[in-house]
Design a protein around this motif. Structure first.
Motif, short mmCIF file in Angstrom:
data_model
loop_
_atom_site.label_atom_id
_atom_site.label_comp_id
_atom_site.label_asym_id
_atom_site.label_seq_id
_atom_site.Cartn_x
_atom_site.Cartn_y
_atom_site.Cartn_z
N TYR A 274 -33.52 -22.16 26.75
CA TYR A 274 -34.45 -22.44 25.66
C TYR A 274 -34.83 -21.15 24.92
N ASN A 277 -31.90 -19.79 22.80
CA ASN A 277 -31.70 -20.55 21.57
C ASN A 277 -32.90 -20.46 20.64
N ASN A 280 -35.02 -23.59 19.77
CA ASN A 280 -34.40 -24.73 19.09
C ASN A 280 -34.03 -25.77 20.16
N LYS A 281 -34.71 -26.90 20.13
CA LYS A 281 -34.51 -27.92 21.16
C LYS A 281 -33.12 -28.54 21.07
N GLU A 282 -32.64 -28.81 19.85
CA GLU A 282 -31.33 -29.42 19.70
C GLU A 282 -30.23 -28.52 20.26
N SER A 283 -30.31 -27.21 19.96
CA SER A 283 -29.32 -26.28 20.50
C SER A 283 -29.42 -26.18 22.01
N THR A 284 -30.66 -26.28 22.52
CA THR A 284 -30.85 -26.22 23.97
C THR A 284 -30.20 -27.43 24.65
N ASN A 286 -27.65 -29.21 23.48
CA ASN A 286 -26.19 -29.07 23.40
C ASN A 286 -25.68 -28.08 24.45
N THR A 287 -26.41 -26.99 24.64
CA THR A 287 -25.99 -26.01 25.64
C THR A 287 -26.04 -26.59 27.05
N GLN A 290 -23.13 -28.92 27.58
CA GLN A 290 -21.90 -28.16 27.85
C GLN A 290 -21.92 -27.57 29.25
#
Length: 293
Positions: A274, A277, A280-284, A286-287, A290
């Protein structure tokens, strides 16, 4: 017969005069006069080796600046550059006024291979005030500043009044604090007996690989310390530094929500992703997805 010969002679003279007038008309200049009109032609003196080298260096620098502007590439600081030093030459208190009239002192500063000058303090005498601030790059091994104070003379060479080699304090080199001190000057009166100079020093450390905006101003010219030809230097302007963004901290509610979505991932890992990123919750998400694949 005599009259005919006389008339023939006069006609020949008239024709000769007319020819001369025609020749003068042909040599007359029509239109704007050239710049060298009525000037005595003088052969230019050949350049010395030093002047020729200086002209070649300036031409090379102009060519490099043109190529950099054309390619759109940014200059990058040399790896030996350690920081940007700010020096304020505030004032000086000298022991003696040399000469009959009041002195017109100015200071010359050398930092590594960079040389700067203050304006002349007219009638400054023993207490000149400059309040001149300069900014320059420091490289590895820069540990001191050389200062020279001159009396500006009109009809003779400027006279050296005082000088000093001032060590840069370790606290300034480490960019921990600012130095605001008086330093002793040497000269004819002896070592450390020519007066004091007031300097304010601070240093900003620069990361390697920082891009540099190409200078938009012309090279500055300063006199040579050895009395030779003036030397030129081009100050390099730094782009405004971006403010450092503090790492984002996840709230307990968001941490519980992410833990329910990804129960197999530890909470410390979730918080680290978190923060990486930048909150950014959306990027978190997605990470983390993955990471689970």
């Amino acid at each position: 017969m005599a009259e005919k010969e006389k008339m023939a002679t006069e006609s020949v003279k008239l024709s000769a005069a007319e020819q001369k007038r025609e020749e003068r008309k042909k040599r007359a200049l029509l239109g704007p006069l050239p710049e060298n009109f009525l000037r005595i032609p003088v052969d230019d003196e050949p350049l010395t080796d030093e002047e020729r080298d200086r002209e070649m260096a300036l031409a090379l620098q102009r060519q490099l600046n043109y190529q950099e502007r054309g390619s759109g590439q940014q200059q990058v600081l040399d790896k030996n550059v350690t920081g940007r030093l700010t020096v304020t030459i505030a004032e000086a208190k000298l022991t003696k006024n040399y000469g009959v009239t009041r002195m017109d002192p100015y200071a010359r500063i050398r930092v590594g291979h960079q040389i700067y000058e203050t304006p002349t303090c007219t009638n400054g005498a023993r207490e000149p005030k400059w309040n001149k601030t300069i900014n320059c790059f420091t490289v590895r091994g820069t540990r001191s500043i050389d200062v020279e104070i001159y009396d500006e003379c009109t009809f003779s060479t400027d006279a050296l009044i005082a000088y000093a080699s001032i060590p840069i304090p370790e606290t300034v080199l480490d960019a921990k604090e600012l130095s605001d001190d008086w330093w002793p000057l040497s000269g004819q009166e002896g070592d450390g007996k020519e007066g004091m100079i007031h300097l304010i020093l601070s240093l900003q450390q620069l990361p390697q690989g920082l891009p540099v905006v190409p200078p938009a101003q012309l090279p500055h010219v300063v006199p040579s310390l050895t009395g030779g030809k003036p030397m030129t230097y081009t100050p390099t302007m730094l782009p405004p530094q971006e403010k450092q963004v503090e790492p984002s901290v996840m709230s307990p509610e968001d941490l519980d929500e992410f833990s329910k979505m990804f129960p197999a991932v530890e909470k410390d890992v979730i918080k680290a992703i978190y923060a990486e990123n930048m909150g950014n919750k959306e990027s978190t998400v997605n990470t983390l997805l993955q990471l689970g694949q």
